[in-house]
Design a protein around this motif. Structure first.
Motif, PDB file in Angstrom:
ATOM      1  N   ALA A 174       0.939  -1.109   0.133  1.00  0.00           N
ATOM      2  CA  ALA A 174      -0.203  -0.001   0.103  1.00  0.00           C
ATOM      3  C   ALA A 174       0.951   1.548  -0.054  1.00  0.00           C
ATOM      4  O   ALA A 174       2.184   1.169   0.724  1.00  0.00           O
ATOM      5  CB  ALA A 174      -0.977   0.138   1.220  1.00  0.00           C
ATOM      6  N   PRO A 175       0.243   2.387  -0.011  1.00  0.00           N
ATOM      7  CA  PRO A 175       0.951   3.512   0.072  1.00  0.00           C
ATOM      8  C   PRO A 175       1.849   3.709   1.511  1.00  0.00           C
ATOM      9  O   PRO A 175       2.996   3.886   1.333  1.00  0.00           O
ATOM     10  CB  PRO A 175       0.151   4.772  -0.289  1.00  0.00           C
ATOM     11  CG  PRO A 175      -1.319   4.000  -1.062  1.00  0.00           C
ATOM     12  CD  PRO A 175      -0.588   2.578  -0.602  1.00  0.00           C
ATOM     13  N   GLU A 176       1.295   3.454   2.261  1.00  0.00           N
ATOM     14  CA  GLU A 176       1.606   3.598   3.953  1.00  0.00           C
ATOM     15  C   GLU A 176       3.017   2.362   3.602  1.00  0.00           C
ATOM     16  O   GLU A 176       3.685   2.931   4.697  1.00  0.00           O
ATOM     17  CB  GLU A 176       1.020   3.161   4.715  1.00  0.00           C
ATOM     18  CG  GLU A 176      -0.196   3.769   5.080  1.00  0.00           C
ATOM     19  CD  GLU A 176      -1.621   3.662   3.612  1.00  0.00           C
ATOM     20  OE1 GLU A 176      -1.171   2.756   2.664  1.00  0.00           O
ATOM     21  OE2 GLU A 176      -2.851   3.316   4.615  1.00  0.00           O
ATOM     22  N   SER A 177       3.054   1.440   3.066  1.00  0.00           N
ATOM     23  CA  SER A 177       4.828   0.428   2.873  1.00  0.00           C
ATOM     24  C   SER A 177       5.037   0.663   2.169  1.00  0.00           C
ATOM     25  O   SER A 177       6.012   0.914   2.906  1.00  0.00           O
ATOM     26  CB  SER A 177       3.840  -1.045   2.165  1.00  0.00           C
ATOM     27  OG  SER A 177       2.275  -0.938   2.354  1.00  0.00           O
ATOM     28  N   ARG A 178       5.022   1.745   1.437  1.00  0.00           N
ATOM     29  CA  ARG A 178       6.378   2.548   0.404  1.00  0.00           C
ATOM     30  C   ARG A 178       6.702   3.471   0.542  1.00  0.00           C
ATOM     31  O   ARG A 178       7.808   3.841   1.734  1.00  0.00           O
ATOM     32  CB  ARG A 178       5.992   2.783  -0.645  1.00  0.00           C
ATOM     33  CG  ARG A 178       4.753   1.806  -1.800  1.00  0.00           C
ATOM     34  CD  ARG A 178       4.869   2.086  -3.410  1.00  0.00           C
ATOM     35  NE  ARG A 178       4.240   1.423  -3.509  1.00  0.00           N
ATOM     36  CZ  ARG A 178       4.519   0.324  -4.256  1.00  0.00           C
ATOM     37  NH1 ARG A 178       5.784  -0.159  -5.170  1.00  0.00           N
ATOM     38  NH2 ARG A 178       3.839  -0.872  -4.835  1.00  0.00           N
ATOM     39  N   LYS A 179       6.294   3.365   2.326  1.00  0.00           N
ATOM     40  CA  LYS A 179       6.355   5.480   3.548  1.00  0.00           C
ATOM     41  C   LYS A 179       6.918   5.065   3.975  1.00  0.00           C
ATOM     42  O   LYS A 179       7.848   5.322   4.461  1.00  0.00           O
ATOM     43  CB  LYS A 179       5.320   6.278   3.415  1.00  0.00           C
ATOM     44  CG  LYS A 179       5.282   7.776   3.441  1.00  0.00           C
ATOM     45  CD  LYS A 179       3.970   8.328   4.065  1.00  0.00           C
ATOM     46  CE  LYS A 179       3.519   9.306   3.078  1.00  0.00           C
ATOM     47  NZ  LYS A 179       2.138   9.197   3.605  1.00  0.00           N
ATOM     48  N   LEU A 180       6.754   3.717   4.676  1.00  0.00           N
ATOM     49  CA  LEU A 180       7.875   3.028   5.713  1.00  0.00           C
ATOM     50  C   LEU A 180       8.760   2.701   5.247  1.00  0.00           C
ATOM     51  O   LEU A 180       9.830   3.073   6.100  1.00  0.00           O
ATOM     52  CB  LEU A 180       6.713   2.237   6.433  1.00  0.00           C
ATOM     53  CG  LEU A 180       7.018   1.832   8.225  1.00  0.00           C
ATOM     54  CD1 LEU A 180       7.707   3.032   8.934  1.00  0.00           C
ATOM     55  CD2 LEU A 180       6.242   0.770   8.209  1.00  0.00           C
ATOM     56  N   ILE A 181       8.796   1.874   3.991  1.00  0.00           N
ATOM     57  CA  ILE A 181      10.033   1.335   3.801  1.00  0.00           C
ATOM     58  C   ILE A 181      11.178   2.620   3.738  1.00  0.00           C
ATOM     59  O   ILE A 181      12.609   2.342   3.789  1.00  0.00           O
ATOM     60  CB  ILE A 181      10.150   0.336   2.081  1.00  0.00           C
ATOM     61  CG1 ILE A 181       9.378  -0.534   2.196  1.00  0.00           C
ATOM     62  CG2 ILE A 181      10.951   0.461   1.536  1.00  0.00           C
ATOM     63  CD1 ILE A 181       8.400  -1.012   1.237  1.00  0.00           C
ATOM     64  N   GLU A 182      11.146   3.448   3.000  1.00  0.00           N
ATOM     65  CA  GLU A 182      11.727   5.102   2.662  1.00  0.00           C
ATOM     66  C   GLU A 182      12.059   5.235   4.214  1.00  0.00           C
ATOM     67  O   GLU A 182      13.081   5.561   3.960  1.00  0.00           O
ATOM     68  CB  GLU A 182      10.514   5.795   1.980  1.00  0.00           C
ATOM     69  CG  GLU A 182      11.172   5.201   0.264  1.00  0.00           C
ATOM     70  CD  GLU A 182      10.375   6.231  -0.582  1.00  0.00           C
ATOM     71  OE1 GLU A 182      10.113   7.358   0.117  1.00  0.00           O
ATOM     72  OE2 GLU A 182       9.602   6.234  -1.169  1.00  0.00           O
ATOM     73  N   ARG A 183      11.180   5.075   4.513  1.00  0.00           N
ATOM     74  CA  ARG A 183      11.849   5.259   6.531  1.00  0.00           C
ATOM     75  C   ARG A 183      12.781   5.120   6.932  1.00  0.00           C
ATOM     76  O   ARG A 183      14.127   5.324   7.614  1.00  0.00           O
ATOM     77  CB  ARG A 183      10.262   5.889   7.353  1.00  0.00           C
ATOM     78  CG  ARG A 183      10.512   6.596   8.599  1.00  0.00           C
ATOM     79  CD  ARG A 183       9.531   7.678   7.936  1.00  0.00           C
ATOM     80  NE  ARG A 183       9.661   8.871   9.892  1.00  0.00           N
ATOM     81  CZ  ARG A 183      11.052   9.054   9.835  1.00  0.00           C
ATOM     82  NH1 ARG A 183      12.627   9.721   9.808  1.00  0.00           N
ATOM     83  NH2 ARG A 183      11.010   9.739  11.295  1.00  0.00           N
ATOM     84  N   VAL A 184      12.564   3.766   6.727  1.00  0.00           N
ATOM     85  CA  VAL A 184      13.663   3.015   6.997  1.00  0.00           C
ATOM     86  C   VAL A 184      14.951   3.025   6.951  1.00  0.00           C
ATOM     87  O   VAL A 184      15.878   3.168   7.135  1.00  0.00           O
ATOM     88  CB  VAL A 184      12.766   1.263   7.490  1.00  0.00           C
ATOM     89  CG1 VAL A 184      14.763   0.324   8.059  1.00  0.00           C
ATOM     90  CG2 VAL A 184      12.142   1.148   7.859  1.00  0.00           C
TER      91      VAL A 184
END
Ligand code: PMV
Length: 327
Positions: A259-269
């Motif tokens: 989901a868009p949220e998954s991609r955001k979190l991956i980038e954050r990590v």
């Protein structure tokens, strides 16, 4: 026969299983390697009944539903193999969201086979139970041991050598942590069975980058775990998960569980890593993002994750122990 209750742990693959060479027996194209999760799993009870019944998370399922049929497919394998005819009530409960990509089918099928083994006093070995549970859900073959487990691809057509095996016990590397972030509890749009089929049949990336190289990745991950080399393991884990998701986007028709949220979190990590706080991501057939990190960085990651409004729930696991009989 007395009612039996057991508990089996969930597991998350560090090097994934993605793609079947035999869809009926559930035989994988490549081996996989997982970490057993502490605290997360399934409790299942088996008792004699007038007719077969299935209860999941306190909801009674009609025996003809796909959920109940998958369970009784495995029950029937065992009843047929051991010439048993008792009708059973199977009651099962996960302590995390079912079917949201947190590996509930792994602990679910492991708990089911473990409970049937106890209920009927079958005296199957863990390897024997792994072989049967694999036919319910491939990842269940890895939920019979604590610590770190390899599911061997195997060579035989009948699948008899396609089973799990423990590589290292839970106390080998207790500092290793997995933070499981629930971003969405919606059911997945494409089943993992269908998703695997599409990657295998249509993705060029699957043929060129996945098939010929995953066996080596499993060996390299085993070595990194043995040496407790966190950076080497983390790189392998994240690359492997991203490659698995890339084979889905490369498939025809293309699909994604992220989901868009998954991609955001991956980038954050990834950004935190570039700033010196070392963590790596892994994702399965769902939008949830799991973060692999060492104990020393748990507080920093938990602070970051709790400030992210996209996250619904967070679970923290270490390498956990194998299944057990409750009563
Ligand atoms: O066990 P299944 O059929 O739900 O397949 C699970 C596959 C992945 O979770 C995506 C990877 C793995 O190895 O667990």
């Amino acid at each position: 026969m007395q009612k039996i209750s057991v508990w089996a742990p969930s597991n998350i693959a560090l090097i994934k299983y993605w793609g079947k060479r035999d869809e009926d027996l559930i035989l994988p194209h490549t081996s996989s390697l997982s970490m057993t999760l502490s605290g997360l799993g399934t409790e299942t009870s088996v008792e004699a009944a007038d007719q077969d019944q299935f209860v999941l998370d306190e909801v009674v399922y009609d025996i003809k539903t796909s959920e109940a049929s998958r369970v009784f497919y495995i029950v029937d394998l065992i009843r047929d193999q051991f010439s048993l005819s008792e009708n059973l009530r199977i009651e099962t409960k996960n302590n995390f969201p079912t079917a949201a990509g947190l590996a509930s089918s792994a602990s679910g099928f492991a708990a089911l086979v473990f409970a049937l083994n106890e209920f009927f006093s079958l005296r199957l070995s863990f390897e024997g139970m792994s072989r049967i549970a694999r036919q319910g859900s491939g990842s269940a073959s890895r939920s019979f041991w604590g610590g770190f487990v390899k599911w061997e691809r195997g060579e035989k057509e009948d699948g008899s050598d396609s089973v799990g095996r423990q590589l290292f016990a839970a106390d080998h590397w207790p500092e290793l942590h997995m933070i499981l972030n629930v971003l969405s509890e919606k059911k997945k749009p494409v089943s993992s069975r269908e998703g695997m089929r599409r990657s295998v049949e249509t993705s060029k990336l699957y043929k060129s980058e996945w098939l010929p190289k995953n066996e080596d990745r499993v060996d390299l991950a085993e070595k990194a775990i043995q040496e407790k080399d966190f950076s080497a393991l983390g790189r392998l884990v994240e690359e492997n998960a991203l490659l698995m998701h890339a084979t889905m986007e490369d498939a025809s028709p293309s699909f994604s569980y992220l989901a868009p949220e998954s991609r955001k979190l991956i980038e954050r990590v990834q950004k935190m890593r570039s700033e010196g706080i070392e963590g790596y991501v892994t994702m399965d057939a769902g939008p949830q993002v799991k973060v692999l990190c060492l104990q020393e960085n748990i507080d920093v990651f938990m602070d970051m994750l709790s400030s992210e409004s996209l996250i619904k729930k967070t679970f923290v696991s270490q390498p956990g122990v194998g299944p057990k009989v409750m009563r």
